[in-house]
Design an enzyme around this catalytic site. Structure first.
Site, PDB file in Angstrom:
ATOM      1  CB  ALA A  92      -1.117  -0.097   0.840  1.00 52.11           C
ATOM      2  CB  ALA A  93       3.750   1.405  -2.079  1.00 51.37           C
ATOM      3  CB  ALA A  94       0.163   5.959  -3.561  1.00 48.14           C
ATOM      4  N   GLY A 130       4.862   6.806  -1.452  1.00 43.37           N
ATOM      5  CA  GLY A 130       5.390   6.760  -1.649  1.00 43.37           C
ATOM      6  C   GLY A 130       6.415   6.665  -0.743  1.00 43.37           C
ATOM      7  CB  CYS A 189      -0.348   7.076  10.649  1.00 41.10           C
ATOM      8  SG  CYS A 189      -1.830   7.445   9.055  1.00 41.10           S
TER       9      CYS A 189
HETATM   10  N1  SAM Z   1       3.194   3.903   2.194  1.00 44.44           N
HETATM   11  C1  SAM Z   1       2.414   5.057   1.736  1.00 44.44           C
HETATM   12  C2  SAM Z   1       3.332   6.036   2.682  1.00 44.44           C
HETATM   13  O1  SAM Z   1       4.378   5.814   3.307  1.00 44.44           O
HETATM   14  O2  SAM Z   1       3.617   6.852   1.264  1.00 44.44           O
HETATM   15  C3  SAM Z   1       1.376   5.668   2.594  1.00 44.44           C
HETATM   16  C4  SAM Z   1      -0.150   4.733   2.293  1.00 44.44           C
HETATM   17  S1  SAM Z   1      -1.737   5.092   3.219  1.00 44.44           S
HETATM   18  C5  SAM Z   1      -1.280   4.440   4.717  1.00 44.44           C
HETATM   19  C6  SAM Z   1      -2.925   3.959   2.705  1.00 44.44           C
HETATM   20  C7  SAM Z   1      -2.148   3.461   1.456  1.00 44.44           C
HETATM   21  O3  SAM Z   1      -3.526   1.988   1.367  1.00 44.44           O
HETATM   22  C8  SAM Z   1      -3.641   4.253   0.701  1.00 44.44           C
HETATM   23  O4  SAM Z   1      -2.393   4.884  -0.122  1.00 44.44           O
HETATM   24  C9  SAM Z   1      -4.454   3.969  -0.633  1.00 44.44           C
HETATM   25  O5  SAM Z   1      -5.030   4.137  -1.902  1.00 44.44           O
HETATM   26  C10 SAM Z   1      -4.229   2.387  -0.071  1.00 44.44           C
HETATM   27  N2  SAM Z   1      -5.433   1.805   0.388  1.00 44.44           N
HETATM   28  C11 SAM Z   1      -6.784   1.637   0.459  1.00 44.44           C
HETATM   29  N3  SAM Z   1      -7.217   0.031   0.096  1.00 44.44           N
HETATM   30  C12 SAM Z   1      -6.664  -0.808  -0.082  1.00 44.44           C
HETATM   31  C13 SAM Z   1      -7.250  -1.672  -0.341  1.00 44.44           C
HETATM   32  N4  SAM Z   1      -8.191  -2.217   0.147  1.00 44.44           N
HETATM   33  N5  SAM Z   1      -5.615  -2.695  -0.452  1.00 44.44           N
HETATM   34  C14 SAM Z   1      -4.576  -1.714  -0.691  1.00 44.44           C
HETATM   35  N6  SAM Z   1      -4.606  -0.668  -0.768  1.00 44.44           N
HETATM   36  C15 SAM Z   1      -6.131   0.182  -0.335  1.00 44.44           C
END
Ligand code: SAM
Length: 469
Positions: free
Chosen positions: A115-117, A119, A237
């Site tokens: 779940a990278a965005a 980044g 978080c």
């Molecule tokens: N790891 C990122 C960073 O350090 O920049 C932040 C990630 S953020 C906490 C969680 C991410 O999970 C979001 O970008 C979101 O779009 C994604 N997400 C939402 N629903 C999800 C799902 N069902 N499976 C995987 N990812 C999901």
């Protein structure tokens, strides 16, 4: 600053923190923290004095749990400095830096950031990989995946593949594939309240429950992608136990081979940070051969129903590489292409329409290109060039991935910070006496992008979509 917190949140935190709750609530009267992380993969290839200059320029103080992390005062605004566009550092909330530190990526690892965005964790992982090994950075939401891809490009990361998929889609094709995984799950964001008061309005007990259920689904899919002996970091978080300790406990009940190594919490009333939870888990080595190695053999891929033959050495790719090699010779002389190939390591050229990429093959050829077939891939490795009919044009990603001696081979236009801002706005610059042709615009030795000199004028090739207003 005074935030109005929902009553059920106050009750939840009083129950959880008991006598510490008042100190916790007082942290909401304090301003939020700001942080950045040096990107050592780039900075280590420049003069060490640049790091000292950054510390002074932005009034940085170290983050105790991350050797490359720093706090900065809000008014420093490092995100507005051209060195940000050069990928010298990544703006990241300080407590979020703990997750990758605890995961402990090492050069040569094959890693998934699920779940990278946008980044933060992926760029941190890539920095620790030091260009060796492979990172698959995944984001389920297309618009966010695009931002992730741009950040991977800005930080000059060559050994990453950016994809946009649901966790189960990846689990179906990468069983027991990864040495390490980061699962920074979507959560109720209780640690975001100071940073983004909108997160308060979205919070409710039922949202917490929904997040916990989703986290468990994501984790259950993720675990199947871990190699025996592999390790994963789960982070959020948020503060409640349902999305943290209890989610981990629920996961462990379904996977007897999974072991909890440690959990860490950063609380805003105890440390300088917005708050983070990290659990590190390890899959027991079970002695069976891992599909991470065997699963990528030609036979295993045939068994999965995919065509056995790689597109390696396909004709259009060969022709594109020929045009690219010719361009590389023109830009950086005879040693440039050889240096690039050495830096990029094993892989193969891949054409995405008229765009040429270098697809990394991963350690021991673990990433067979067929594994990506049918997936939505935004960035299949390093973007090398755009291919026109009979020539190649260097990509922006290539400029940003050049470092050290390789960045010194093309002709360069060394800019001051003021001129760099003009470059980033897309202006044409003067280049009196410079030879005609592709030229790297640099700041403090770090590439910002390409331009083309003609008759003493530097025509700007900074991508239009990235230009500063
Ligand atoms: N790891 C990122 C960073 O350090 O920049 C932040 C990630 S953020 C906490 C969680 C991410 O999970 C979001 O970008 C979101 O779009 C994604 N997400 C939402 N629903 C999800 C799902 N069902 N499976 C995987 N990812 C999901």
């Amino acid at each position: 600053m005074s935030l109005i917190l929902p009553d059920p949140f106050i009750e939840q935190m009083r129950r959880q923190l008991q006598e510490e709750a008042d100190a916790f609530f007082r942290s909401y009267q304090q301003p939020r923290t700001h942080g950045l992380r040096f990107h050592m993969h780039k900075l280590s290839s420049t003069s060490p004095s640049l790091q000292k200059q950054l510390v002074e320029l932005f009034d940085l103080t170290p983050v105790p749990w991350c050797s490359t992390g720093y706090y900065y005062p809000e008014q420093s605004r490092p995100g507005k400095h051209p060195l940000h566009a050069a990928g010298a550092y990544y703006i990241q909330e300080p407590s979020a830096m703990s997750a990758v530190e605890l995961l402990g990526p090492e050069p040569g690892d094959v890693i998934l950031d699920l779940a990278a965005a946008p980044g933060g964790k992926s760029t941190h992982i890539a920095d620790k990989l030091q260009g060796q090994g492979l990172l698959i950075a995944n984001e389920i939401h297309p618009a966010r995946a695009k931002i992730l891809s741009e950040n991977i490009e800005r930080m000059g990361i060559a050994n990453a593949i950016v994809v946009c998929a649901a966790p189960q889609q990846l689990a179906d094709r990468f069983p027991r594939f990864f040495d390490k995984m980061m699962i920074d799950a979507p959560c109720s964001g209780e640690g975001m309240f100071r940073k983004d008061p909108n997160a308060i309005h979205e919070w409710s007990p039922s949202h917490v429950e929904m997040c916990a259920a989703r986290q468990l689904d994501i984790l259950r899919a993720a675990v199947t992608m871990l190699k025996p002996g592999g390790r994963l970091a789960y982070s959020t978080c948020t503060f409640n136990e349902l999305e943290n300790e209890q989610t981990v406990a629920a996961l462990l009940t379904g996977f007897p081979n999974l072991r909890l190594l440690r959990t860490e919490r950063i609380w805003p009333h105890r440390k300088q940070g917005e708050g983070h939870f990290v659990a590190v888990l390890a899959m027991e080595p079970d002695g069976e051969p891992s599909t991470g190695q065997d699963g990528c053999s030609e036979k295993a891929i045939r068994d999965k129903g995919a065509p056995a033959k790689s597109k390696r050495n396909a004709k259009p790719e060969q022709e594109a590489m020929r045009l690219f090699a010719r361009l590389a010779d023109t830009i950086g002389g005879a040693g440039f292409m050889a240096g690039l190939q050495h830096a990029l390591g094993d892989g193969e050229p891949l054409l995405f329409g008229d765009q040429l990429y270098w697809l990394p093959s991963g350690p021991a050829g673990s990433l067979h290109p067929e594994l990506l077939r049918g997936l939505k891939v935004l960035r299949p490795g390093l973007h090398l060039a755009g291919i026109k009919k009979d020539r190649a044009e260097p990509s922006h990603a290539l400029a940003l991935a050049l470092r050290g001696a390789l960045a010194e081979l093309p002709p360069r236009l060394a800019l001051t910070a003021g001129l760099a801002e003009r470059y980033l706005r897309g202006e044409t610059l003067e280049a009196d006496g410079a030879p005609n042709g592709w030229t790297l615009a640099t700041l403090a030795g770090l590439p910002l992008g390409w331009g083309k000199v003609s008759g003493g004028t530097f025509k700007n090739h900074y991508p239009k979509g990235l230009r500063w207003p």
